[in-house]
Design a protein around this motif. Structure first.
Motif, PDB file in Angstrom:
ATOM      1  N   PHE A 160       6.688  -3.663   6.958  1.00 64.24           N
ATOM      2  CA  PHE A 160       7.411  -2.434   6.625  1.00 64.24           C
ATOM      3  C   PHE A 160       8.202  -2.626   5.329  1.00 64.24           C
ATOM      4  N   ASN A 161       7.749  -1.943   4.293  1.00 65.05           N
ATOM      5  CA  ASN A 161       8.293  -2.145   2.952  1.00 65.05           C
ATOM      6  C   ASN A 161       8.687  -0.814   2.315  1.00 65.05           C
ATOM      7  N   ALA A 190      -9.382  -0.657   6.333  1.00 67.44           N
ATOM      8  CA  ALA A 190      -8.947  -2.039   6.550  1.00 67.44           C
ATOM      9  C   ALA A 190      -9.832  -2.722   7.583  1.00 67.44           C
ATOM     10  N   LYS A 191     -10.134  -2.028   8.685  1.00 66.25           N
ATOM     11  CA  LYS A 191     -10.992  -2.607   9.716  1.00 66.25           C
ATOM     12  C   LYS A 191     -12.390  -2.858   9.176  1.00 66.25           C
ATOM     13  N   GLU A 192     -12.904  -1.917   8.411  1.00 65.09           N
ATOM     14  CA  GLU A 192     -14.248  -2.067   7.852  1.00 65.09           C
ATOM     15  C   GLU A 192     -14.322  -3.248   6.889  1.00 65.09           C
ATOM     16  N   GLN A 193     -13.220  -3.511   6.174  1.00 66.78           N
ATOM     17  CA  GLN A 193     -13.227  -4.548   5.142  1.00 66.78           C
ATOM     18  C   GLN A 193     -12.542  -5.846   5.578  1.00 66.78           C
ATOM     19  N   GLY A 194     -12.182  -5.932   6.848  1.00 65.12           N
ATOM     20  CA  GLY A 194     -11.679  -7.189   7.389  1.00 65.12           C
ATOM     21  C   GLY A 194     -10.264  -7.554   6.993  1.00 65.12           C
ATOM     22  N   VAL A 195      -9.414  -6.550   6.747  1.00 65.97           N
ATOM     23  CA  VAL A 195      -8.014  -6.816   6.420  1.00 65.97           C
ATOM     24  C   VAL A 195      -7.197  -6.655   7.701  1.00 65.97           C
ATOM     25  N   ARG A 196      -6.470  -7.698   8.113  1.00 64.81           N
ATOM     26  CA  ARG A 196      -5.781  -7.712   9.401  1.00 64.81           C
ATOM     27  C   ARG A 196      -4.270  -7.522   9.303  1.00 64.81           C
ATOM     28  N   ILE A 197      -3.723  -7.579   8.087  1.00 65.00           N
ATOM     29  CA  ILE A 197      -2.277  -7.408   7.902  1.00 65.00           C
ATOM     30  C   ILE A 197      -2.072  -6.428   6.753  1.00 65.00           C
ATOM     31  N   LEU A 198      -1.306  -5.346   7.019  1.00 68.21           N
ATOM     32  CA  LEU A 198      -1.100  -4.290   6.035  1.00 68.21           C
ATOM     33  C   LEU A 198       0.389  -4.020   5.855  1.00 68.21           C
ATOM     34  N   GLY A 199       0.779  -3.766   4.613  1.00 73.99           N
ATOM     35  CA  GLY A 199       2.171  -3.435   4.334  1.00 73.99           C
ATOM     36  C   GLY A 199       2.309  -2.060   3.713  1.00 73.99           C
ATOM     37  N   ILE A 200       2.963  -1.134   4.419  1.00 70.89           N
ATOM     38  CA  ILE A 200       3.278   0.174   3.851  1.00 70.89           C
ATOM     39  C   ILE A 200       4.372  -0.016   2.810  1.00 70.89           C
ATOM     40  N   ASN A 201       4.262   0.672   1.661  1.00 69.37           N
ATOM     41  CA  ASN A 201       5.167   0.368   0.545  1.00 69.37           C
ATOM     42  C   ASN A 201       5.419   1.606  -0.307  1.00 69.37           C
ATOM     43  N   ASP A 202       5.869   2.693   0.324  1.00 71.25           N
ATOM     44  CA  ASP A 202       6.042   3.952  -0.390  1.00 71.25           C
ATOM     45  C   ASP A 202       7.294   3.968  -1.257  1.00 71.25           C
ATOM     46  N   PHE A 203       7.266   4.823  -2.280  1.00 78.20           N
ATOM     47  CA  PHE A 203       8.436   5.036  -3.119  1.00 78.20           C
ATOM     48  C   PHE A 203       9.489   5.823  -2.345  1.00 78.20           C
ATOM     49  N   TYR A 204      10.688   5.259  -2.251  1.00 78.37           N
ATOM     50  CA  TYR A 204      11.884   5.945  -1.747  1.00 78.37           C
ATOM     51  C   TYR A 204      11.773   6.437  -0.306  1.00 78.37           C
ATOM     52  N   LEU A 255       0.838  -1.197   0.000  1.00 74.74           N
ATOM     53  CA  LEU A 255       0.000   0.000   0.000  1.00 74.74           C
ATOM     54  C   LEU A 255       0.873   1.247   0.000  1.00 74.74           C
ATOM     55  N   HIS A 256       0.571   2.171  -0.899  1.00 72.11           N
ATOM     56  CA  HIS A 256       1.231   3.469  -0.870  1.00 72.11           C
ATOM     57  C   HIS A 256       0.420   4.423  -0.001  1.00 72.11           C
ATOM     58  N   THR A 257       1.124   5.337   0.657  1.00 71.10           N
ATOM     59  CA  THR A 257       0.494   6.328   1.516  1.00 71.10           C
ATOM     60  C   THR A 257       0.773   7.715   0.933  1.00 71.10           C
ATOM     61  N   PRO A 258       0.224   8.779   1.547  1.00 79.39           N
ATOM     62  CA  PRO A 258       0.524  10.125   1.042  1.00 79.39           C
ATOM     63  C   PRO A 258       2.008  10.497   1.083  1.00 79.39           C
ATOM     64  N   TYR A 259       2.858   9.664   1.671  1.00 79.03           N
ATOM     65  CA  TYR A 259       4.281   9.950   1.641  1.00 79.03           C
ATOM     66  C   TYR A 259       4.881   9.737   0.243  1.00 79.03           C
ATOM     67  N   SER A 260       4.150   9.058  -0.657  1.00 84.33           N
ATOM     68  CA  SER A 260       4.554   9.030  -2.061  1.00 84.33           C
ATOM     69  C   SER A 260       3.383   9.573  -2.877  1.00 84.33           C
ATOM     70  N   PHE A 261       2.416   8.762  -3.218  1.00 83.61           N
ATOM     71  CA  PHE A 261       1.109   9.220  -3.713  1.00 83.61           C
ATOM     72  C   PHE A 261       0.131   8.117  -3.391  1.00 83.61           C
ATOM     73  N   SER A 262      -1.087   8.494  -3.081  1.00 84.67           N
ATOM     74  CA  SER A 262      -2.022   7.501  -2.584  1.00 84.67           C
ATOM     75  C   SER A 262      -3.456   7.944  -2.816  1.00 84.67           C
ATOM     76  N   ALA A 263      -4.344   6.953  -2.881  1.00 85.19           N
ATOM     77  CA  ALA A 263      -5.777   7.256  -2.936  1.00 85.19           C
ATOM     78  C   ALA A 263      -6.289   7.751  -1.593  1.00 85.19           C
ATOM     79  N   PHE A 264      -5.518   7.526  -0.537  1.00 80.74           N
ATOM     80  CA  PHE A 264      -5.960   7.864   0.820  1.00 80.74           C
ATOM     81  C   PHE A 264      -5.591   9.302   1.178  1.00 80.74           C
ATOM     82  N   LYS A 265      -6.468   9.957   1.931  1.00 79.86           N
ATOM     83  CA  LYS A 265      -6.169  11.333   2.345  1.00 79.86           C
ATOM     84  C   LYS A 265      -5.109  11.365   3.434  1.00 79.86           C
TER      85      LYS A 265
END
Length: 408
Positions: A86-87, A51-65, A32-42
Protein backbone atom coordinates in the motif's frame (compact mmCIF):
# COMPACT_ATOMS: atom_id res chain seq x y z
CA UNK A 1 -7.94 -9.06 2.83
CA UNK A 2 -7.27 -10.20 6.32
CA UNK A 3 -5.56 -7.53 8.35
CA UNK A 4 -1.87 -8.41 8.75
CA UNK A 5 -2.36 -7.96 12.49
CA UNK A 6 -4.14 -11.34 12.51
CA UNK A 7 -0.99 -13.15 11.39
CA UNK A 8 1.04 -14.90 14.11
CA UNK A 9 3.31 -12.86 16.35
CA UNK A 10 6.78 -12.05 15.10
CA UNK A 11 8.69 -14.84 16.89
CA UNK A 12 6.12 -17.45 15.88
CA UNK A 13 6.18 -16.24 12.30
CA UNK A 14 9.98 -16.38 12.15
CA UNK A 15 9.96 -19.86 13.69
CA UNK A 16 7.38 -20.99 11.13
CA UNK A 17 9.24 -19.60 8.12
CA UNK A 18 12.48 -21.12 9.40
CA UNK A 19 10.92 -24.57 9.06
CA UNK A 20 9.67 -24.01 5.51
CA UNK A 21 11.69 -25.41 2.64
CA UNK A 22 10.21 -23.05 0.06
CA UNK A 23 12.49 -20.07 -0.55
CA UNK A 24 10.68 -18.84 -3.65
CA UNK A 25 11.62 -15.52 -5.21
CA UNK A 26 8.34 -13.97 -6.37
CA UNK A 27 7.94 -11.48 -9.21
CA UNK A 28 7.19 -8.01 -7.85
CA UNK A 29 5.74 -4.81 -9.27
CA UNK A 30 5.86 -2.36 -6.37
CA UNK A 31 4.65 0.79 -8.15
CA UNK A 32 1.38 0.83 -10.11
CA UNK A 33 -1.04 3.67 -10.71
CA UNK A 34 -4.75 2.90 -10.94
CA UNK A 35 -7.69 4.88 -12.38
CA UNK A 36 -7.79 6.73 -9.06
CA UNK A 37 -5.01 8.93 -10.50
CA UNK A 38 -4.34 7.97 -14.14
CA UNK A 39 -3.57 4.55 -15.46
CA UNK A 40 -3.25 2.35 -18.52
CA UNK A 41 -5.80 0.04 -16.88
CA UNK A 42 -9.54 0.43 -17.35
CA UNK A 43 -10.12 -0.65 -13.74
CA UNK A 44 -8.30 -2.24 -10.80
CA UNK A 45 -9.53 -5.74 -11.65
CA UNK A 46 -7.58 -5.59 -14.92
CA UNK A 47 -4.38 -5.10 -12.93
CA UNK A 48 -4.88 -8.40 -11.13
CA UNK A 49 -6.00 -10.23 -14.25
CA UNK A 50 -2.82 -9.22 -16.09
CA UNK A 51 -0.62 -9.87 -13.04
CA UNK A 52 -1.90 -13.45 -12.79
CA UNK A 53 -1.41 -14.01 -16.51
CA UNK A 54 2.16 -12.68 -16.34
CA UNK A 55 3.20 -14.35 -13.09
CA UNK A 56 3.48 -11.29 -10.84
CA UNK A 57 2.67 -12.26 -7.22
CA UNK A 58 3.30 -8.98 -5.36
CA UNK A 59 1.71 -5.67 -6.41
CA UNK A 60 1.97 -2.17 -5.01
CA UNK A 61 -0.78 0.40 -5.55
CA UNK A 62 0.88 3.82 -5.87
CA UNK A 63 -1.61 6.54 -6.82
CA UNK A 64 -1.00 10.27 -6.73
CA UNK A 65 -2.43 11.90 -3.58
CA UNK A 66 -4.92 9.09 -3.00
CA UNK A 67 -5.50 5.97 -0.92
CA UNK A 68 -9.09 5.64 -2.12
CA UNK A 69 -8.31 2.54 -4.18
CA UNK A 70 -6.90 0.60 -1.22
CA UNK A 71 -10.07 -1.26 -0.25
CA UNK A 72 -10.77 -2.63 -3.72
CA UNK A 73 -7.07 -3.35 -4.25
CA UNK A 74 -6.90 -5.27 -0.98
CA UNK A 75 -10.02 -7.30 -1.75
CA UNK A 76 -8.84 -8.28 -5.23
CA UNK A 77 -5.39 -9.13 -3.87
CA UNK A 78 -6.92 -11.63 -1.45
CA UNK A 79 -9.24 -13.09 -4.10
CA UNK A 80 -6.31 -13.57 -6.48
CA UNK A 81 -3.78 -14.64 -3.80
CA UNK A 82 -1.48 -11.75 -4.64
CA UNK A 83 0.30 -9.86 -1.87
CA UNK A 84 -0.60 -6.12 -1.74
CA UNK A 85 1.74 -3.26 -0.93
CA UNK A 86 0.00 0.00 0.00
CA UNK A 87 1.76 3.08 -1.34
CA UNK A 88 1.12 6.69 -2.38
CA UNK A 89 2.90 9.36 -4.44
CA UNK A 90 3.22 13.13 -4.13
CA UNK A 91 4.86 15.91 -6.13
CA UNK A 92 6.47 18.46 -3.88
CA UNK A 93 8.80 21.41 -3.96
CA UNK A 94 12.02 22.07 -2.10
CA UNK A 95 12.44 25.85 -2.18
CA UNK A 96 16.16 25.77 -1.35
CA UNK A 97 16.85 23.37 -4.22
CA UNK A 98 14.77 25.55 -6.55
CA UNK A 99 16.76 28.65 -5.61
CA UNK A 100 19.99 26.74 -6.36
CA UNK A 101 18.61 25.59 -9.71
CA UNK A 102 19.12 21.98 -8.59
CA UNK A 103 17.27 19.34 -10.60
CA UNK A 104 16.37 16.23 -8.60
CA UNK A 105 14.04 13.64 -10.15
CA UNK A 106 12.18 16.08 -12.40
CA UNK A 107 14.72 17.08 -15.09
CA UNK A 108 12.68 20.04 -16.31
CA UNK A 109 11.87 21.74 -13.01
CA UNK A 110 14.53 22.68 -10.43
CA UNK A 111 13.46 21.95 -6.88
CA UNK A 112 10.48 19.84 -7.83
CA UNK A 113 10.51 16.38 -6.27
CA UNK A 114 8.46 13.23 -6.73
CA UNK A 115 8.22 11.41 -3.40
CA UNK A 116 6.50 8.11 -2.68
CA UNK A 117 5.33 6.58 0.57
CA UNK A 118 5.74 2.80 0.84
CA UNK A 119 3.88 0.41 3.13
CA UNK A 120 1.13 2.68 4.48
CA UNK A 121 -1.48 1.57 6.97
CA UNK A 122 -4.39 -0.51 5.75
CA UNK A 123 -7.12 0.54 6.33
CA UNK A 124 -5.62 3.92 5.41
CA UNK A 125 -5.09 6.68 7.94
CA UNK A 126 -4.96 10.36 7.02
CA UNK A 127 -6.06 12.63 9.86
CA UNK A 128 -6.28 16.41 10.00
CA UNK A 129 -4.69 18.68 9.07
CA UNK A 130 -3.14 16.37 6.47
CA UNK A 131 -6.42 15.19 4.89
CA UNK A 132 -7.52 18.75 4.16
CA UNK A 133 -4.10 19.69 2.82
CA UNK A 134 -4.13 16.77 0.40
CA UNK A 135 -7.67 17.63 -0.73
CA UNK A 136 -6.62 21.23 -1.36
CA UNK A 137 -3.76 20.02 -3.58
CA UNK A 138 -6.13 17.76 -5.53
CA UNK A 139 -8.51 20.66 -6.05
CA UNK A 140 -5.67 22.86 -7.31
CA UNK A 141 -4.77 20.17 -9.84
CA UNK A 142 -8.39 19.77 -10.99
CA UNK A 143 -8.76 23.56 -11.33
CA UNK A 144 -5.67 23.80 -13.53
CA UNK A 145 -6.79 20.86 -15.67
CA UNK A 146 -10.18 22.55 -16.07
CA UNK A 147 -8.46 25.69 -17.34
CA UNK A 148 -6.45 23.63 -19.84
CA UNK A 149 -9.65 21.95 -20.97
CA UNK A 150 -11.29 25.36 -21.49
CA UNK A 151 -8.34 26.47 -23.63
CA UNK A 152 -8.62 23.25 -25.63
CA UNK A 153 -12.31 23.89 -26.26
CA UNK A 154 -11.46 27.35 -27.60
CA UNK A 155 -8.93 25.79 -29.97
CA UNK A 156 -11.52 23.26 -31.13
CA UNK A 157 -14.06 26.03 -31.76
CA UNK A 158 -11.46 28.06 -33.68
CA UNK A 159 -10.96 25.22 -36.19
CA UNK A 160 -14.69 24.67 -36.57
CA UNK A 161 -14.77 21.32 -34.77
CA UNK A 162 -18.06 20.22 -33.23
CA UNK A 163 -16.25 18.55 -30.32
CA UNK A 164 -16.62 19.87 -26.78
CA UNK A 165 -14.84 18.49 -23.72
CA UNK A 166 -16.51 18.59 -20.31
CA UNK A 167 -15.24 17.91 -16.81
CA UNK A 168 -18.46 16.11 -16.00
CA UNK A 169 -18.00 13.64 -18.86
CA UNK A 170 -14.35 13.05 -17.96
CA UNK A 171 -15.30 12.20 -14.37
CA UNK A 172 -18.17 9.98 -15.51
CA UNK A 173 -16.17 8.02 -18.09
CA UNK A 174 -12.44 8.22 -17.45
CA UNK A 175 -11.51 9.51 -13.97
CA UNK A 176 -12.31 8.43 -10.43
CA UNK A 177 -10.74 10.72 -7.88
CA UNK A 178 -8.39 13.06 -9.72
CA UNK A 179 -8.41 14.61 -13.20
CA UNK A 180 -5.08 15.23 -14.87
CA UNK A 181 -4.00 16.46 -18.30
CA UNK A 182 -3.73 12.87 -19.53
CA UNK A 183 -7.49 12.57 -19.00
CA UNK A 184 -8.12 15.52 -21.35
CA UNK A 185 -5.89 13.89 -23.97
CA UNK A 186 -7.77 10.61 -23.63
CA UNK A 187 -11.21 12.23 -23.84
CA UNK A 188 -10.19 14.25 -26.91
CA UNK A 189 -8.63 11.27 -28.66
CA UNK A 190 -11.75 9.15 -28.11
CA UNK A 191 -14.09 11.82 -29.46
CA UNK A 192 -11.92 12.38 -32.54
CA UNK A 193 -11.63 8.64 -33.24
CA UNK A 194 -15.38 8.19 -32.84
CA UNK A 195 -16.04 11.01 -35.29
CA UNK A 196 -13.38 10.03 -37.83
CA UNK A 197 -12.83 6.36 -38.65
CA UNK A 198 -10.38 7.12 -41.46
CA UNK A 199 -6.74 7.47 -40.44
CA UNK A 200 -6.30 10.22 -43.04
CA UNK A 201 -9.26 12.19 -41.67
CA UNK A 202 -7.85 11.92 -38.16
CA UNK A 203 -4.49 13.20 -39.37
CA UNK A 204 -6.15 16.17 -41.11
CA UNK A 205 -8.05 17.03 -37.95
CA UNK A 206 -4.96 16.99 -35.72
CA UNK A 207 -2.95 18.98 -38.29
CA UNK A 208 -5.57 21.75 -38.03
CA UNK A 209 -5.53 21.56 -34.23
CA UNK A 210 -1.72 21.51 -33.85
CA UNK A 211 -0.85 23.81 -36.73
CA UNK A 212 1.45 21.10 -38.04
CA UNK A 213 1.18 17.52 -39.20
CA UNK A 214 1.00 14.83 -36.50
CA UNK A 215 3.99 12.49 -36.38
CA UNK A 216 2.44 9.36 -34.90
CA UNK A 217 0.33 6.57 -36.39
CA UNK A 218 -3.33 7.51 -36.18
CA UNK A 219 -4.34 3.97 -35.22
CA UNK A 220 -2.23 3.87 -32.06
CA UNK A 221 -4.37 5.10 -29.16
CA UNK A 222 -1.50 5.58 -26.70
CA UNK A 223 0.77 7.32 -29.21
CA UNK A 224 -1.96 9.76 -30.23
CA UNK A 225 -2.80 10.60 -26.59
CA UNK A 226 0.85 11.17 -25.79
CA UNK A 227 1.21 13.46 -28.82
CA UNK A 228 -1.92 15.43 -27.85
CA UNK A 229 -0.39 16.01 -24.44
CA UNK A 230 2.97 17.04 -25.89
CA UNK A 231 1.49 19.30 -28.58
CA UNK A 232 -1.13 21.07 -26.47
CA UNK A 233 -0.38 20.89 -22.75
CA UNK A 234 3.38 21.22 -22.33
CA UNK A 235 5.04 24.53 -21.46
CA UNK A 236 4.81 26.96 -24.37
CA UNK A 237 2.00 25.08 -26.10
CA UNK A 238 -1.45 26.48 -26.95
CA UNK A 239 -3.42 24.98 -24.06
CA UNK A 240 -0.72 25.12 -21.39
CA UNK A 241 -1.58 26.65 -18.02
CA UNK A 242 1.16 27.54 -15.54
CA UNK A 243 1.03 25.50 -12.35
CA UNK A 244 0.12 27.33 -9.17
CA UNK A 245 2.78 26.98 -6.49
CA UNK A 246 -0.08 26.02 -4.14
CA UNK A 247 -0.21 22.69 -5.98
CA UNK A 248 3.13 21.66 -4.46
CA UNK A 249 3.57 20.89 -0.79
CA UNK A 250 6.96 21.35 0.92
CA UNK A 251 8.94 18.12 0.98
CA UNK A 252 9.25 18.08 4.78
CA UNK A 253 5.47 18.25 5.07
CA UNK A 254 5.04 15.40 2.58
CA UNK A 255 7.42 13.25 4.62
CA UNK A 256 5.38 14.01 7.75
CA UNK A 257 2.20 12.98 5.92
CA UNK A 258 3.74 9.71 4.79
CA UNK A 259 5.05 8.87 8.26
CA UNK A 260 1.70 9.78 9.83
CA UNK A 261 0.01 7.40 7.35
CA UNK A 262 2.37 4.63 8.47
CA UNK A 263 4.61 4.69 5.42
CA UNK A 264 8.25 4.87 4.42
CA UNK A 265 9.33 8.11 2.66
CA UNK A 266 10.85 6.96 -0.62
CA UNK A 267 12.82 8.86 -3.24
CA UNK A 268 12.09 7.68 -6.82
CA UNK A 269 15.33 7.78 -8.80
CA UNK A 270 14.92 9.07 -12.33
CA UNK A 271 18.40 7.63 -12.98
CA UNK A 272 19.94 7.43 -16.48
CA UNK A 273 18.26 8.68 -19.65
CA UNK A 274 18.82 7.43 -23.21
CA UNK A 275 22.20 9.17 -23.34
CA UNK A 276 23.27 7.75 -19.97
CA UNK A 277 22.90 11.16 -18.30
CA UNK A 278 21.69 11.85 -14.77
CA UNK A 279 20.30 14.94 -13.09
CA UNK A 280 22.77 16.91 -11.01
CA UNK A 281 21.26 15.54 -7.78
CA UNK A 282 21.61 11.91 -8.89
CA UNK A 283 24.83 12.06 -10.91
CA UNK A 284 27.16 10.89 -8.14
CA UNK A 285 25.69 7.91 -6.29
CA UNK A 286 28.01 8.29 -3.29
CA UNK A 287 27.04 11.94 -2.86
CA UNK A 288 23.39 11.04 -3.41
CA UNK A 289 23.55 8.42 -0.66
CA UNK A 290 24.90 10.96 1.82
CA UNK A 291 22.38 13.60 0.77
CA UNK A 292 19.42 11.23 1.15
CA UNK A 293 20.65 10.22 4.61
CA UNK A 294 20.98 13.89 5.54
CA UNK A 295 17.37 14.40 4.40
CA UNK A 296 16.28 11.40 6.49
CA UNK A 297 15.24 9.33 3.46
CA UNK A 298 16.21 5.66 3.69
CA UNK A 299 14.31 4.18 0.76
CA UNK A 300 14.58 4.57 -3.01
CA UNK A 301 12.72 3.13 -5.97
CA UNK A 302 13.33 2.74 -9.68
CA UNK A 303 11.07 2.54 -12.72
CA UNK A 304 13.51 0.35 -14.66
CA UNK A 305 11.83 0.54 -18.07
CA UNK A 306 13.52 3.92 -18.49
CA UNK A 307 16.97 2.69 -17.38
CA UNK A 308 19.90 0.75 -18.82
CA UNK A 309 20.29 -2.69 -17.22
CA UNK A 310 23.99 -2.26 -16.41
CA UNK A 311 23.57 1.19 -14.88
CA UNK A 312 20.49 0.06 -12.95
CA UNK A 313 22.45 -2.82 -11.43
CA UNK A 314 25.27 -0.47 -10.50
CA UNK A 315 23.00 2.02 -8.71
CA UNK A 316 20.52 -0.42 -7.14
CA UNK A 317 23.29 -2.72 -5.92
CA UNK A 318 25.23 0.18 -4.44
CA UNK A 319 22.28 1.47 -2.41
CA UNK A 320 21.22 -1.98 -1.22
CA UNK A 321 24.74 -2.76 -0.06
CA UNK A 322 24.64 0.49 1.86
CA UNK A 323 21.48 -0.68 3.67
CA UNK A 324 19.02 1.52 1.76
CA UNK A 325 15.69 -0.07 0.84
CA UNK A 326 15.32 -0.53 -2.95
CA UNK A 327 12.11 -1.35 -4.84
CA UNK A 328 11.08 -1.53 -8.52
CA UNK A 329 7.88 -0.88 -10.43
CA UNK A 330 6.40 0.02 -13.82
CA UNK A 331 4.09 2.96 -12.97
CA UNK A 332 1.68 2.29 -15.86
CA UNK A 333 1.01 6.02 -15.48
CA UNK A 334 0.48 6.61 -19.20
CA UNK A 335 -1.82 5.21 -21.92
CA UNK A 336 0.79 2.60 -22.94
CA UNK A 337 -0.04 -0.96 -21.83
CA UNK A 338 3.47 -2.21 -21.13
CA UNK A 339 4.15 -5.60 -19.49
CA UNK A 340 3.35 -6.08 -15.81
CA UNK A 341 6.70 -7.74 -15.21
CA UNK A 342 9.37 -5.17 -14.51
CA UNK A 343 11.79 -4.74 -17.42
CA UNK A 344 14.67 -2.43 -18.17
CA UNK A 345 14.98 -0.17 -21.19
CA UNK A 346 14.47 -1.98 -24.47
CA UNK A 347 12.23 -4.65 -22.90
CA UNK A 348 15.17 -6.42 -21.28
CA UNK A 349 14.21 -8.57 -18.28
CA UNK A 350 15.72 -8.02 -14.86
CA UNK A 351 18.52 -10.55 -14.34
CA UNK A 352 18.41 -13.01 -11.45
CA UNK A 353 20.36 -10.71 -9.14
CA UNK A 354 17.94 -7.82 -9.66
CA UNK A 355 14.89 -10.09 -9.37
CA UNK A 356 16.16 -11.25 -5.99
CA UNK A 357 16.86 -7.68 -4.92
CA UNK A 358 13.35 -6.69 -6.07
CA UNK A 359 11.80 -9.44 -3.96
CA UNK A 360 13.93 -8.58 -0.93
CA UNK A 361 12.82 -4.97 -1.20
CA UNK A 362 9.18 -6.06 -1.27
CA UNK A 363 9.84 -8.20 1.80
CA UNK A 364 11.08 -5.15 3.71
CA UNK A 365 7.90 -3.23 2.82
CA UNK A 366 5.77 -6.26 3.77
CA UNK A 367 7.55 -6.53 7.11
CA UNK A 368 7.01 -2.81 7.70
CA UNK A 369 3.27 -3.15 6.98
CA UNK A 370 3.04 -6.15 9.28
CA UNK A 371 4.88 -4.49 12.17
CA UNK A 372 2.86 -1.29 11.89
CA UNK A 373 -0.36 -3.33 11.91
CA UNK A 374 0.82 -4.84 15.21
CA UNK A 375 1.39 -1.38 16.67
CA UNK A 376 5.20 -1.72 16.46
CA UNK A 377 7.93 0.32 14.78
CA UNK A 378 8.58 -0.74 11.19
CA UNK A 379 11.55 -0.23 8.90
CA UNK A 380 11.45 3.46 9.81
CA UNK A 381 10.25 4.93 13.08
CA UNK A 382 7.56 7.57 13.41
CA UNK A 383 10.38 10.13 13.42
CA UNK A 384 11.53 8.87 10.02
CA UNK A 385 14.80 7.52 11.44
CA UNK A 386 15.94 4.00 10.59
CA UNK A 387 14.88 1.19 12.92
CA UNK A 388 18.20 -0.64 13.20
CA UNK A 389 21.09 -0.65 10.77
CA UNK A 390 20.43 -3.75 8.66
CA UNK A 391 17.86 -4.66 6.01
CA UNK A 392 18.25 -8.41 6.52
CA UNK A 393 15.98 -8.84 9.58
CA UNK A 394 13.18 -7.13 7.66
CA UNK A 395 13.85 -9.28 4.60
CA UNK A 396 13.50 -12.46 6.66
CA UNK A 397 10.39 -11.26 8.49
CA UNK A 398 8.81 -10.00 5.28
CA UNK A 399 9.43 -13.32 3.57
CA UNK A 400 7.57 -14.94 6.44
CA UNK A 401 4.69 -12.45 6.16
CA UNK A 402 4.32 -12.97 2.41
CA UNK A 403 4.66 -16.75 2.61
CA UNK A 404 2.10 -16.99 5.43
CA UNK A 405 -0.30 -14.79 3.48
CA UNK A 406 -0.04 -17.13 0.49
CA UNK A 407 -0.42 -20.21 2.70
CA UNK A 408 -3.70 -19.10 4.30
Amino acid sequence: MQNLSTLPEKLQLLEWIGKQKDRSIYNVNAHLHTPYSFSAFKDISEIFQLAKEQGVRILGINDFYSTDGYEEFSYLARVNNIFPLFNIEFIGLNQKDKEKGLRLNDPGNPGRVYLSGKGLFFPPKMDEPYASQVNEIKQEIITRVGQMMDKTNVLLKDIGADIVLSMREIFEKYAVDLVRERHIAKALRIQVFEKYSSLDDRAVFFEKLYGQAPKVYMGNNAAVENEIRNMLFKAGKKAFVEENTKAFLPIDLIKKMILHAGGIPTYPLLADNLEGEYTAFERNKEALLEELKARNVHSIEFIPNRNDLRLLKEYAGFFWKNEVLVTFGTEHNSPDMIPMKVETRGHIDLDDELKELSYKGACVVAAHQYLKSKGEEGYVKESGERNGNSLQPFVELGHGVISKYFAE
